[in-house]
Write a protein that holds these residues in place. Structure first.
Motif, PDB file in Angstrom:
ATOM      1  N   LEU A 107       1.081  -1.135  -0.057  1.00 17.92           N
ATOM      2  CA  LEU A 107      -0.026   0.026  -0.083  1.00 17.92           C
ATOM      3  C   LEU A 107       0.920   1.216  -0.017  1.00 17.92           C
ATOM      4  O   LEU A 107       0.615   2.027  -0.611  1.00 17.92           O
ATOM      5  N   GLN A 108       1.840   1.337   0.918  1.00 21.85           N
ATOM      6  CA  GLN A 108       2.578   2.503   1.071  1.00 21.85           C
ATOM      7  C   GLN A 108       3.602   2.494  -0.476  1.00 21.85           C
ATOM      8  O   GLN A 108       3.375   3.977  -0.725  1.00 21.85           O
ATOM      9  N   ALA A 142       2.420   1.566  -3.306  1.00 18.30           N
ATOM     10  CA  ALA A 142       1.570   1.871  -4.471  1.00 18.30           C
ATOM     11  C   ALA A 142       1.059   3.410  -4.379  1.00 18.30           C
ATOM     12  O   ALA A 142       0.936   4.282  -5.258  1.00 18.30           O
ATOM     13  N   LEU A 143       0.674   4.030  -3.284  1.00 19.96           N
ATOM     14  CA  LEU A 143       0.366   5.325  -2.837  1.00 19.96           C
ATOM     15  C   LEU A 143       1.433   6.146  -3.258  1.00 19.96           C
ATOM     16  O   LEU A 143       1.287   7.500  -3.843  1.00 19.96           O
ATOM     17  N   ASP A 144       2.564   6.011  -2.518  1.00 16.96           N
ATOM     18  CA  ASP A 144       3.803   6.671  -3.036  1.00 16.96           C
ATOM     19  C   ASP A 144       4.083   6.973  -4.564  1.00 16.96           C
ATOM     20  O   ASP A 144       4.393   7.950  -4.991  1.00 16.96           O
ATOM     21  N   ARG A 193       2.014   6.431  -7.059  1.00 12.54           N
ATOM     22  CA  ARG A 193       0.834   7.324  -7.792  1.00 12.54           C
ATOM     23  C   ARG A 193       1.102   8.704  -7.481  1.00 12.54           C
ATOM     24  O   ARG A 193       0.813   9.486  -8.385  1.00 12.54           O
ATOM     25  N   ILE A 194       1.512   9.118  -6.443  1.00 14.09           N
ATOM     26  CA  ILE A 194       1.360  10.328  -5.846  1.00 14.09           C
ATOM     27  C   ILE A 194       2.534  11.004  -6.577  1.00 14.09           C
ATOM     28  O   ILE A 194       2.688  11.989  -7.280  1.00 14.09           O
ATOM     29  N   GLU A 250       1.694  11.683 -10.186  1.00 13.56           N
ATOM     30  CA  GLU A 250       0.898  12.855 -10.502  1.00 13.56           C
ATOM     31  C   GLU A 250       1.509  14.117 -10.401  1.00 13.56           C
ATOM     32  O   GLU A 250       1.479  15.358 -11.022  1.00 13.56           O
ATOM     33  N   GLN A 251       2.658  14.243  -9.272  1.00  9.45           N
ATOM     34  CA  GLN A 251       3.390  15.411  -9.258  1.00  9.45           C
ATOM     35  C   GLN A 251       4.095  15.440 -10.428  1.00  9.45           C
ATOM     36  O   GLN A 251       4.376  16.710 -10.818  1.00  9.45           O
ATOM     37  N   LYS A 294       3.572  14.683 -13.287  1.00  9.19           N
ATOM     38  CA  LYS A 294       2.499  15.300 -14.399  1.00  9.19           C
ATOM     39  C   LYS A 294       2.442  16.791 -14.255  1.00  9.19           C
ATOM     40  O   LYS A 294       2.715  17.387 -15.255  1.00  9.19           O
ATOM     41  N   GLY A 295       2.422  17.190 -13.191  1.00  8.15           N
ATOM     42  CA  GLY A 295       2.244  18.862 -12.764  1.00  8.15           C
ATOM     43  C   GLY A 295       3.656  19.508 -13.260  1.00  8.15           C
ATOM     44  O   GLY A 295       3.655  20.620 -13.878  1.00  8.15           O
ATOM     45  N   VAL A 296       4.841  18.988 -12.927  1.00  9.67           N
ATOM     46  CA  VAL A 296       6.081  19.460 -13.081  1.00  9.67           C
ATOM     47  C   VAL A 296       6.158  19.513 -14.792  1.00  9.67           C
ATOM     48  O   VAL A 296       6.396  20.637 -15.286  1.00  9.67           O
ATOM     49  N   PHE A 324       1.502  13.251 -19.020  1.00 15.24           N
ATOM     50  CA  PHE A 324       1.513  11.826 -18.880  1.00 15.24           C
ATOM     51  C   PHE A 324       1.973  10.853 -19.861  1.00 15.24           C
ATOM     52  O   PHE A 324       2.816  10.029 -19.888  1.00 15.24           O
ATOM     53  N   VAL A 351      10.421  14.476 -10.485  1.00 15.70           N
ATOM     54  CA  VAL A 351       9.949  15.534  -9.603  1.00 15.70           C
ATOM     55  C   VAL A 351      11.397  15.823  -8.808  1.00 15.70           C
ATOM     56  O   VAL A 351      11.293  17.305  -8.269  1.00 15.70           O
TER      57      VAL A 351
END
Lengths: 224, 239
Positions: free
Chosen positions: B180-181, B183-185, B187-188, B191-192, B194-196, B209, B231
């Motif tokens: 979980l840790q 996978a969440l890490d 994905r975040i 997403e970051q 993508k913003g950069v 993306f 990132v």
């Protein structure tokens, strides 16, 4: 394998309903958490529950983090009188939102806590020991499906996010990327900028993030 | 039955279930207890629970009485009945008056009626799109379960499904937490990133993306690593 639920495979399991069915609560949200900033909300039962979960993200800390850290129920049976010294801003915001009582229930798989269920009551009032035990039990039974769904949806590029099932709130992380690129700062600092701007303007973090990603809001040194 | 006493029963049921889940337990004992509890909470007179075996065939795992066992076994042998329909469709099946459904289930209805059952509610045991069995409640009275009762039955059936799976997963709780840790890490980070990229290249986040993914595929690098490098500003991709 035979059969189908008829629903979308992408939709999170409805883990809020068992709590609403079995306990005298007015709102529920189920959030998988894996340490600081790593969180995904599977369901929220209504607008107040949605906002309460957001507030935890916007202001940081609070009962959710405390329940995750300690693996125990964090109970605030009366938000009007509780000093909530650990989270004064959040406590005041919750009270202003009309929340009477809040209970953060750890989502436990054996000795491991994988998230938090947030239970809300319109009016102040504690849960009985039996109700607390039931809340813990339903949370424990929900932990595996919550974890499995979160694992699956985190891997999918196109998994859906809705207000009631906001999941990771991707735009917040995209906005963090925008701010860190524009200002040349770390992701942690960029997220803190977004939080600070949201707090200073009284706008929700999601709204702020949306405008940042859309390019209609540029956070620079004058903004926060 | 008053609402309060039902609430108390439910709490007790869930507490008992949690006790069962944390200790070493036998899944058949758990399901026996569950179907008895549901039969009682929902004011029905008999209940049965069927699960698929590894070969994909339904097997009767638990029943509250001899009559319930007979009616379930008869369904499995005869190949028709509301519980089988529930399993096949993955949807609950409520039969308020069995005597009106002789044409629907020509073999099941006479048998059930002879045993004294007048109405049935079948609830699927589901995990996402997978139906792993059904929980079936039989009443000696005509009338459908109330919507509220149907929701309670489904909530308990969902918990039962969770219990069945938990037996297989309980030893890997720490592994799931680690996954979980990660996978969440990941994905975040994606997403970051993508913003950069959207900012540095002046593209949309979707466009960003695609650029990231193309780079990851072309270089045979994990997307997470590409995102991490973007990132951290170690990697500067062009449009």
């Amino acid at each position: 394998m035979n059969g189908s639920t008829g629903g979308s495979d992408d939709a999170p399991p409805d883990l809020c309903s068992p709590f609403l069915d079995a306990l005298p609560v007015s709102g529920v949200s189920v959030t998988v958490m894996a340490g600081s900033g790593l969180r995904s909300t599977l369901c929220s039962s209504g607008s107040v529950a949605i906002r309460v979960d957001e507030l935890h993200l916007e202001l940081g800390g609070g009962p959710q983090s405390e329940a995750l850290r300690t693996g125990t129920i964090i109970a605030i049976p009366d938000l009007a009188t509780d000093g909530h010294t650990g989270w004064p801003l959040l406590g005041r915001a919750l009270h202003e939102l009309g929340v009477g009582a809040l209970f953060a229930i750890p989502l436990q798989m054996g000795a491991v806590t994988v998230g938090v269920v947030t239970l809300l009551r319109d009016r102040p009032g504690d849960l009985t020991p039996r109700q607390r035990a039931a809340a813990l039990a339903i949370a424990s039974a929900s932990a595996v499906p919550a974890a499995i769904h979160t694992l699956a949806s985190a891997d999918r590029e196109d998994s859906r996010e809705t207000p009631a099932a906001p999941a990771l709130r991707r735009e917040v992380h995209q906005a963090t990327g925008v701010v860190l690129a524009r200002l040349g700062i770390s992701a942690t600092d960029a997220f803190a900028r977004l939080q600070a701007y949201s707090f200073a303007t009284g706008r929700s973090l999601l709204d702020v993030a949306h405008d940042v990603v859309a390019g209609t809001l540029a956070l620079d040194d004058n903004d926060s | 039955m008053t609402i309060e006493s039902r609430e108390t029963r439910l709490s007790t049921a869930f507490v008992r279930l949690a006790d069962t889940l944390v200790a070493d337990y036998d899944v058949v004992d758990l399901l026996h207890w569950l179907v008895e509890e549901c039969t009682s909470i929902l004011d029905t007179q008999a209940g049965g629970l069927m699960l698929i075996d590894p070969a994909g065939r339904l097997q009767l795992i638990a029943s509250t009485s001899e009559e319930a066992q007979l009616v379930e076994v008869f369904q499995l042998a005869g190949g028709d009945g509301p519980c089988l329909d529930c399993f096949r469709s993955g949807k609950p099946v409520t039969v308020a008056d069995l005597s009106e459904e002789t044409a629907t289930w020509p073999r099941f209805v006479p048998e059930a009626s002879q045993l004294g059952f007048r109405s049935v509610h079948a609830t699927p045991l589901r995990l996402r799109d997978q139906v792993i069995g059904t929980m079936n409640l039989f009443s000696r009275h005509v009338g459908a379960l109330k919507d509220e009762d149907i929701r309670v039955a489904q909530a308990l059936a969902d918990v039962a499904t969770i219990g069945i799976l938990q037996e297989r997963n309980i030893r890997s709780a720490e592994l799931i937490a680690e996954q979980l840790q990660r996978a969440l890490d990941s994905r975040i980070l994606i997403e970051q990133a993508k913003g950069v990229l959207a900012t540095t290249l002046g593209t949309t986040v979707d466009g960003a993306f695609h650029i990231m993914r193309t780079h990851s595929r072309d270089r045979n690098l994990p997307l997470r690593q590409v995102a991490d490098d973007i990132v951290a500003r170690r990697l500067h991709l062009g449009a």
